[in-house]
Design a protein around this motif. Structure first.
Motif, PDB file in Angstrom:
ATOM      1  N   ASP A 228       0.854  -1.182   0.000  1.00 32.39           N
ATOM      2  CA  ASP A 228       0.000   0.000   0.000  1.00 32.39           C
ATOM      3  C   ASP A 228       0.897   1.241   0.000  1.00 32.39           C
ATOM      4  N   ILE A 229       0.904   1.967  -1.104  1.00 29.27           N
ATOM      5  CA  ILE A 229       1.826   3.087  -1.268  1.00 29.27           C
ATOM      6  C   ILE A 229       1.593   4.156  -0.199  1.00 29.27           C
ATOM      7  N   LYS A 230       0.332   4.476   0.053  1.00 27.08           N
ATOM      8  CA  LYS A 230       0.011   5.545   1.005  1.00 27.08           C
ATOM      9  C   LYS A 230       0.477   5.203   2.407  1.00 27.08           C
ATOM     10  N   THR A 231       0.139   4.024   2.887  1.00 21.47           N
ATOM     11  CA  THR A 231       0.500   3.644   4.251  1.00 21.47           C
ATOM     12  C   THR A 231       2.009   3.496   4.391  1.00 21.47           C
ATOM     13  N   PHE A 232       2.681   2.993   3.362  1.00 26.27           N
ATOM     14  CA  PHE A 232       4.136   2.870   3.397  1.00 26.27           C
ATOM     15  C   PHE A 232       4.794   4.242   3.519  1.00 26.27           C
ATOM     16  N   ASN A 233       4.353   5.207   2.715  1.00 22.71           N
ATOM     17  CA  ASN A 233       4.967   6.534   2.736  1.00 22.71           C
ATOM     18  C   ASN A 233       4.700   7.283   4.034  1.00 22.71           C
ATOM     19  N   GLU A 234       3.623   6.944   4.708  1.00 24.36           N
ATOM     20  CA  GLU A 234       3.174   7.721   5.860  1.00 24.36           C
ATOM     21  C   GLU A 234       4.257   7.852   6.928  1.00 24.36           C
ATOM     22  N   VAL A 235       4.950   6.762   7.254  1.00 24.78           N
ATOM     23  CA  VAL A 235       5.916   6.824   8.358  1.00 24.78           C
ATOM     24  C   VAL A 235       7.248   6.154   8.019  1.00 24.78           C
ATOM     25  N   ARG A 236       7.558   5.959   6.740  1.00 23.63           N
ATOM     26  CA  ARG A 236       8.818   5.285   6.400  1.00 23.63           C
ATOM     27  C   ARG A 236       9.861   6.238   5.785  1.00 23.63           C
ATOM     28  N   PRO A 237       9.770   6.533   4.475  1.00 24.89           N
ATOM     29  CA  PRO A 237      10.867   7.304   3.856  1.00 24.89           C
ATOM     30  C   PRO A 237      11.084   8.667   4.490  1.00 24.89           C
ATOM     31  N   GLY A 238       9.992   9.378   4.806  1.00 27.42           N
ATOM     32  CA  GLY A 238      10.128  10.734   5.329  1.00 27.42           C
ATOM     33  C   GLY A 238      10.614  10.789   6.751  1.00 27.42           C
ATOM     34  N   ILE A 239      10.023  10.003   7.634  1.00 27.90           N
ATOM     35  CA  ILE A 239      10.385  10.071   9.053  1.00 27.90           C
ATOM     36  C   ILE A 239      11.790   9.524   9.291  1.00 27.90           C
ATOM     37  N   ILE A 240      12.110   8.378   8.674  1.00 30.91           N
ATOM     38  CA  ILE A 240      13.462   7.843   8.838  1.00 30.91           C
ATOM     39  C   ILE A 240      14.462   8.750   8.130  1.00 30.91           C
ATOM     40  N   GLY A 241      14.083   9.299   6.971  1.00 29.83           N
ATOM     41  CA  GLY A 241      14.953  10.239   6.276  1.00 29.83           C
ATOM     42  C   GLY A 241      15.204  11.499   7.083  1.00 29.83           C
ATOM     43  N   TRP A 242      14.217  11.972   7.805  1.00 28.06           N
ATOM     44  CA  TRP A 242      14.354  13.135   8.693  1.00 28.06           C
ATOM     45  C   TRP A 242      15.435  12.873   9.736  1.00 28.06           C
ATOM     46  N   VAL A 243      15.448  11.678  10.306  1.00 22.67           N
ATOM     47  CA  VAL A 243      16.479  11.317  11.292  1.00 22.67           C
ATOM     48  C   VAL A 243      17.857  11.348  10.652  1.00 22.67           C
ATOM     49  N   VAL A 244      17.979  10.799   9.441  1.00 24.76           N
ATOM     50  CA  VAL A 244      19.270  10.780   8.743  1.00 24.76           C
ATOM     51  C   VAL A 244      19.741  12.203   8.454  1.00 24.76           C
ATOM     52  N   LEU A 245      18.837  13.075   8.006  1.00 23.52           N
ATOM     53  CA  LEU A 245      19.187  14.472   7.757  1.00 23.52           C
ATOM     54  C   LEU A 245      19.685  15.149   9.023  1.00 23.52           C
ATOM     55  N   ASN A 246      19.017  14.924  10.143  1.00 27.61           N
ATOM     56  CA  ASN A 246      19.430  15.539  11.404  1.00 27.61           C
ATOM     57  C   ASN A 246      20.822  15.077  11.822  1.00 27.61           C
ATOM     58  N   TRP A 307       8.031  17.505   2.406  1.00 26.83           N
ATOM     59  CA  TRP A 307       7.759  18.513   3.441  1.00 26.83           C
ATOM     60  C   TRP A 307       8.272  18.076   4.806  1.00 26.83           C
ATOM     61  N   LEU A 308       7.937  16.849   5.193  1.00 30.75           N
ATOM     62  CA  LEU A 308       8.300  16.404   6.538  1.00 30.75           C
ATOM     63  C   LEU A 308       9.812  16.412   6.768  1.00 30.75           C
ATOM     64  N   PRO A 309      10.605  15.697   5.987  1.00 28.67           N
ATOM     65  CA  PRO A 309      12.036  15.666   6.318  1.00 28.67           C
ATOM     66  C   PRO A 309      12.758  16.987   6.097  1.00 28.67           C
ATOM     67  N   PHE A 310      12.408  17.731   5.044  1.00 31.89           N
ATOM     68  CA  PHE A 310      13.212  18.896   4.673  1.00 31.89           C
ATOM     69  C   PHE A 310      12.760  20.195   5.333  1.00 31.89           C
ATOM     70  N   THR A 311      11.541  20.260   5.852  1.00 33.60           N
ATOM     71  CA  THR A 311      11.160  21.444   6.630  1.00 33.60           C
ATOM     72  C   THR A 311      11.237  21.173   8.128  1.00 33.60           C
ATOM     73  N   TYR A 312      10.926  19.958   8.547  1.00 37.42           N
ATOM     74  CA  TYR A 312      11.062  19.640   9.960  1.00 37.42           C
ATOM     75  C   TYR A 312      12.532  19.588  10.368  1.00 37.42           C
ATOM     76  N   GLY A 313      13.433  19.446   9.402  1.00 36.96           N
ATOM     77  CA  GLY A 313      14.863  19.436   9.700  1.00 36.96           C
ATOM     78  C   GLY A 313      15.474  20.817   9.777  1.00 36.96           C
ATOM     79  N   LEU A 314      14.651  21.859   9.727  1.00 39.89           N
ATOM     80  CA  LEU A 314      15.166  23.235   9.717  1.00 39.89           C
ATOM     81  C   LEU A 314      15.964  23.563  10.968  1.00 39.89           C
ATOM     82  N   GLN A 315      15.514  23.129  12.143  1.00 39.28           N
ATOM     83  CA  GLN A 315      16.208  23.489  13.377  1.00 39.28           C
ATOM     84  C   GLN A 315      17.641  22.937  13.400  1.00 39.28           C
ATOM     85  N   ALA A 316      17.792  21.658  13.049  1.00 43.95           N
ATOM     86  CA  ALA A 316      19.126  21.060  13.043  1.00 43.95           C
ATOM     87  C   ALA A 316      20.010  21.728  11.993  1.00 43.95           C
ATOM     88  N   ARG A 317      19.444  22.037  10.830  1.00 43.36           N
ATOM     89  CA  ARG A 317      20.234  22.686   9.779  1.00 43.36           C
ATOM     90  C   ARG A 317      20.673  24.072  10.207  1.00 43.36           C
TER      91      ARG A 317
END
Length: 467
Positions: A228-246, A307-317
């Motif tokens: 399921d594309i929607k459910t997979f995207n909901e908490v996988r690529p963006g949230i884990i990617g946000w951690v990697v960016l930080n 939006w989630l990884p690249f704007t929520y990562g603003l503080q760390a950046r």
């Protein structure tokens, strides 16, 4: 923001049963909808083009070259002069290597979903009488990813190499935007041929509106019915990617200044914990509006992947080029604020989860509805109709306060999140009104406060008022 635990406040004590519904035609299952959400086609078009612009603007107005929100005419002129020829590779709009890295990243997360162990959890009953099953192993994907990151950082020169992610912020953002747009276009086009169940709100026949809100409810790729594309995207690529960016931002701060500040450690700790908490309770997303009601379109694909990884990562950046030293007392105050927000967020969601699953350990009061379900009227859900939103917003302040007070730009998340939560509260209440009718009016009299206890938020926009 993690989207976990962002469901409506209503809770029911019902057993999970398989229901056989009488056959219904495709037209009956997928009725035409009115283009009224987000102020209709004009509003959805504005958000479709405005949110990517905002994501880029947060970088180009807050970076190592111009500072954060350039002051004076000279600073703004420098920013505009460098848009096309940025002094560092981080400012380029596109980079094919970065595009390849992002594609490899997305592939990595998909492979983790496919090969790592995980429980298959049954979702809510769909209006065609079926239930989908979802593989829940996001926590293992996060742990494995952090293990790989730790392995890279432990090697000589690993910290310097890992700053590559921070240094290619914009081209990685662009690659994620291309991925989000491609997915939204694909599911939109395929939904006309697949005969799949559509979202009740995204079948208006107006392209920009349906493209944004999402036409299909549970899109999959041909040949992969369980993905399921929607459910997979909901908490996988963006949230884990946000951690990697930080983490890359922390490495960049160390490379630039020779230390990792207490403010950076605070942001890392708060946001990584949030990601862990979200993925630890991953099945909760199956009850949220994004999954149960909204279609998968640009709104969710862009929100999840860009939006989630690249704007929520603003503080760390921001802290990379403008480090802040909090000291023990301010650090303690920020930690206390985080704990308060987390307590409200977690306890309120636990009350809802327990009650939904037929448990009531606190003997909370409730009201019966004509639908045969029950609405909580005490505990946190008696204080306001969306107490988890309050806890989430308090945590947002704890994430932003470590950036200090030199610039208002790092506080973008607090302002945006307040708007998001109020809008979501309006959508939740509108959906509950349609679902419960007069019972919802009675409930609102018992629990008049929408998000903040004892504070009335008068704003209310109904779909009828926009049609």
């Amino acid at each position: 923001m993690s989207s976990a635990d962002k469901g409506e406040v209503t809770t029911t004590i019902t057993a999970t049963t398989h229901v056989t519904l009488p056959p219904r035609s495709n037209a009956e299952l997928n009725p035409k909808s009115k283009a009224t959400e987000f102020f209709g086609p004009i509003g959805t078009a504005a958000v479709t083009f405005g949110t990517p612009f905002t994501a880029y603007a947060l970088f180009y107005t807050c970076n190592e070259v111009t500072g954060c929100a350039p002051s004076g005419a000279a600073g703004w002129q420098t920013m505009f002069d460098n848009l096309a020829h940025w002094p560092t590779v981080a400012g380029q709009w596109w980079d094919w290597t970065a595009a390849g890295v992002y594609l490899a990243w997305y592939t990595w997360v998909v492979v983790c979903w496919a090969v790592l162990p995980g429980e298959w959890v049954e979702g809510n009953l769909l209006r065609d009488g079926s239930r989908k099953k979802y593989k829940m192993n996001g926590l293992w994907a996060l742990i494995l990813t952090l293990g790989v990151v730790a392995g890279v950082l432990a090697n000589p020169g690993g910290i310097d190499r890992f700053t590559w992610v921070y240094e290619h912020w914009v081209p990685l953002l662009s690659a994620s935007l291309v991925m989000a747009t491609a997915q939204a276009l694909w599911v939109y086009v395929w939904s006309f041929k697949s005969g799949e169940l559509l979202a009740l709100g995204g079948n208006s026949g107006v392209f920009i509106y349906d493209f944004f809100l999402g036409r299909p409810l549970n899109p999959t790729f041909p040949g992969f019915p369980n993905f399921d594309i929607k459910t997979f995207n909901e908490v996988r690529p963006g949230i884990i990617g946000w951690v990697v960016l930080n983490i890359s931002c922390a490495c960049a701060q160390y490379k630039k200044h020779g230390y990792v500040s207490d403010s950076m450690w605070s942001v890392l700790a708060f946001e990584i914990y949030y990601a862990f908490d979200c993925l630890l309770t991953e099945p909760v997303i199956l009850n949220q509006m994004d999954i149960t009601t909204d279609g998968f379109g640009f709104m969710l694909s862009f929100g999840d992947l860009t939006w989630l990884p690249f704007t929520y990562g603003l503080q760390a950046r921001y802290l990379v080029f403008s480090p802040v030293h909090l000291g023990p007392y301010f650090t303690a105050a920020v930690v206390a604020l985080e704990v308060i927000g987390l307590y409200i967020f977690r306890v309120s969601n636990n009350e809802k989860s327990d009650f939904r699953n037929g448990k009531n350990p606190k003997n909370l009061t409730y009201m019966e509805t004509q639908r045969g379900t029950r609405l909580l009227t005490s505990g946190w859900w008696g204080r306001s109709r969306h107490p988890n939103y309050l806890g989430d917003w308090i945590m947002a302040w704890a994430w932003c306060l470590p950036t200090g007070f030199k610039s208002p730009v790092p506080y973008f998340y607090v302002v945006y999140f307040a708007v998001l939560l109020v809008h979501r509260q309006m959508r939740d209440d509108e959906a509950c009104k349609e679902k419960y009718g007069k019972d919802w009016d009675k409930y609102c009299k018992l629990v008049p406060y929408k998000i903040i206890p004892y504070v009335i938020i008068p704003l209310r926009i109904s779909r009828d008022s926009l049609s």
